[in-house]
Every structure is written in structure tokens, then in C-alpha cells.
Design a protein around this motif. Structure first.
Motif, mmCIF file in Angstrom:
data_model
loop_
_atom_site.group_PDB
_atom_site.id
_atom_site.type_symbol
_atom_site.label_atom_id
_atom_site.label_comp_id
_atom_site.label_asym_id
_atom_site.label_seq_id
_atom_site.Cartn_x
_atom_site.Cartn_y
_atom_site.Cartn_z
ATOM 1 N N LYS A 165 32.117 47.052 29.679
ATOM 2 C CA LYS A 165 32.626 45.678 29.588
ATOM 3 C C LYS A 165 33.396 45.293 30.847
ATOM 4 O O LYS A 165 33.286 44.162 31.332
ATOM 5 C CB LYS A 165 33.558 45.543 28.383
ATOM 6 N N ASN A 166 34.200 46.218 31.346
ATOM 7 C CA ASN A 166 35.035 45.975 32.521
ATOM 8 C C ASN A 166 34.785 47.068 33.544
ATOM 9 O O ASN A 166 34.325 48.160 33.198
ATOM 10 C CB ASN A 166 36.518 45.934 32.127
ATOM 11 N N HIS A 167 35.132 46.775 34.786
ATOM 12 C CA HIS A 167 34.806 47.705 35.862
ATOM 13 C C HIS A 167 36.020 48.115 36.690
ATOM 14 O O HIS A 167 35.924 48.312 37.893
ATOM 15 C CB HIS A 167 33.704 47.105 36.748
ATOM 16 N N ARG A 168 37.138 48.264 36.022
ATOM 17 C CA ARG A 168 38.328 48.787 36.691
ATOM 18 C C ARG A 168 38.280 50.313 36.629
ATOM 19 O O ARG A 168 37.598 50.882 35.773
ATOM 20 C CB ARG A 168 39.595 48.269 36.011
ATOM 21 N N GLN A 169 39.028 50.942 37.500
ATOM 22 C CA GLN A 169 39.051 52.417 37.508
ATOM 23 C C GLN A 169 39.463 52.979 36.159
ATOM 24 O O GLN A 169 38.919 53.969 35.692
ATOM 25 C CB GLN A 169 39.983 52.934 38.614
ATOM 26 N N ILE A 170 40.413 52.337 35.521
ATOM 27 C CA ILE A 170 40.886 52.825 34.219
ATOM 28 C C ILE A 170 39.777 52.759 33.164
ATOM 29 O O ILE A 170 39.693 53.616 32.281
ATOM 30 C CB ILE A 170 42.157 52.054 33.759
ATOM 31 N N ASP A 171 38.892 51.757 33.279
ATOM 32 C CA ASP A 171 37.775 51.634 32.341
ATOM 33 C C ASP A 171 36.763 52.768 32.538
ATOM 34 O O ASP A 171 36.287 53.356 31.567
ATOM 35 C CB ASP A 171 37.085 50.275 32.508
ATOM 36 N N PHE A 172 36.461 53.071 33.803
ATOM 37 C CA PHE A 172 35.545 54.179 34.091
ATOM 38 C C PHE A 172 36.154 55.502 33.621
ATOM 39 O O PHE A 172 35.472 56.332 33.021
ATOM 40 C CB PHE A 172 35.221 54.240 35.590
ATOM 41 N N ALA A 173 37.445 55.682 33.883
ATOM 42 C CA ALA A 173 38.115 56.928 33.496
ATOM 43 C C ALA A 173 38.137 57.101 31.977
ATOM 44 O O ALA A 173 37.902 58.202 31.469
ATOM 45 C CB ALA A 173 39.531 56.953 34.058
ATOM 46 N N ARG A 174 38.404 56.023 31.242
ATOM 47 C CA ARG A 174 38.439 56.088 29.778
ATOM 48 C C ARG A 174 37.059 56.444 29.224
ATOM 49 O O ARG A 174 36.927 57.296 28.342
ATOM 50 C CB ARG A 174 38.931 54.759 29.202
#
Length: 180
Positions: A96-105
Motif C-alpha cells: 500500500k505504501n512505499h516507505r522504508q518502514i512499510d518494506f521493513a514491516r
């Protein structure tokens, strides 16, 4: 051909990475790695013959490649089809989102799923390509439902069930990738 993950006894980056590691590989080193990934149980004498070295220098090179981290380990290639039926599914996942935290989660959740045997961050129309090996379609669907219910950032996914795998190679073409 059995469904299995690609088991490779060594990993090499590009030549700049090779030089950055402090050990410059020559074509004999690459040939040693190539032969070992094809057959990790080859004897030193047989390996020496395959790479046109005498046994002692060959063994010294293998030990150096191990100590420098080019050889990560040795393992058995299991014929999973002998154990029973499995289902292989390639899955395209878009977040849904492409922030680093989203990839890490997302990655933190995927790492805990034993049935995910490969996960690749890719360019193009989706974010990740995953390879699942499960006991069947029900298990795969249960895993995907659990992942979407966990809210780990999955926007959409597309599943591609493997019907047949006529070619599976457990080795990379190191001698043509790194001819030096």
C-alpha cells in the motif's frame, strides 16, 4: 524434476565487490566455486582435476575461499517429490505504501513464514516476487489470508500456481558471469 529451492554453495557479487572484499579472484577460483556449487561433495582430488590444479594448491584455495566468505556452506538437495505432494506458487505482491518502514514491516512478517523460500524486491508493476512451497492450495490460501489479516501493508497480490518445472538449476553460470 523435484520442486526445490535453488541451493547454491557460494555467492559472488560483481567484480567490484570481489575486489572490495580484499581477495581478488582469478578464473581458477571462479572455476572452483562453479564446480563446488554443482557438487559440494566432490573430493579435493577430483576438484583439483576438474580445475587443472594439483590437490594441495586446490585445497589451499578452497580454504581461502571459505575463510573469505565466498563459500557460505554446504547442504543437501532434497528431492521433495519423494516425500509427497507439494504446491509451488509464485506470488506478486504490491504494498500500500512505499516507505522504508512499510518494506521493513512486510519483510519482518514474511521472514517468519517457512513456506516462503524466496523473496525478491523487484522493479516493475509490483514490489515483491515470492516463491511459496506448500502442502497444497488450502495451506497457501490460509497463509495469504493470515498475511492480509495481519495488516503488514499488502495492497494486492496475484498468485501463479506452478503446474510443472521442466528446468530447475541448482547452480549459477559462474564461469560465464565472471570469466576473469
Amino acid at each position: 524434476m523435484p520442486e526445490s529451492s535453488s541451493i547454491i554453495c557460494c555467492v559472488i557479487g560483481d567484480l567490484e565487490q570481489v575486489r572490495a572484499c580484499g581477495m581478488k579472484l582469478d578464473r581458477i577460483d571462479v572455476k572452483i566455486l562453479y564446480e563446488l556449487q554443482k557438487n559440494g561433495r566432490v573430493t579435493n582430488v577430483e576438484l583439483a582435476e576438474l580445475v587443472n590444479l594439483s590437490p594441495s594448491p586446490c585445497l589451499m584455495r578452497v580454504k581461502k575461499l571459505q575463510s573469505e566468505g565466498y563459500i557460505e556452506g554446504y547442504s543437501a538437495q532434497i528431492n521433495v517429490s519423494k516425500l509427497g505432494q507439494t504446491l509451488t506458487v509464485f506470488t506478486e505482491i504490491t504494498l500500500k505504501n512505499h516507505r522504508q518502514i512499510d518494506f521493513a514491516r512486510f519483510l519482518a512478517a514474511i521472514e517468519k513464514v517457512d513456506q516462503v523460500i524466496e523473496c525478491h524486491l523487484v522493479s516493475g508493476g509490483y514490489d515483491y516476487l515470492l516463491k511459496f512451497v506448500t502442502a497444497g492450495i488450502d495451506e497457501y490460501q490460509t497463509i495469504m489470508e493470515r498475511l492480509t489479516d495481519m495488516d503488514v501493508g499488502i495492497d494486492k497480490y496475484f498468485s501463479f500456481v506452478v503446474l510443472k518445472s521442466p528446468i530447475i538449476k541448482a547452480h549459477m553460470p559462474l564461469t560465464t558471469l565472471f570469466p576473469h
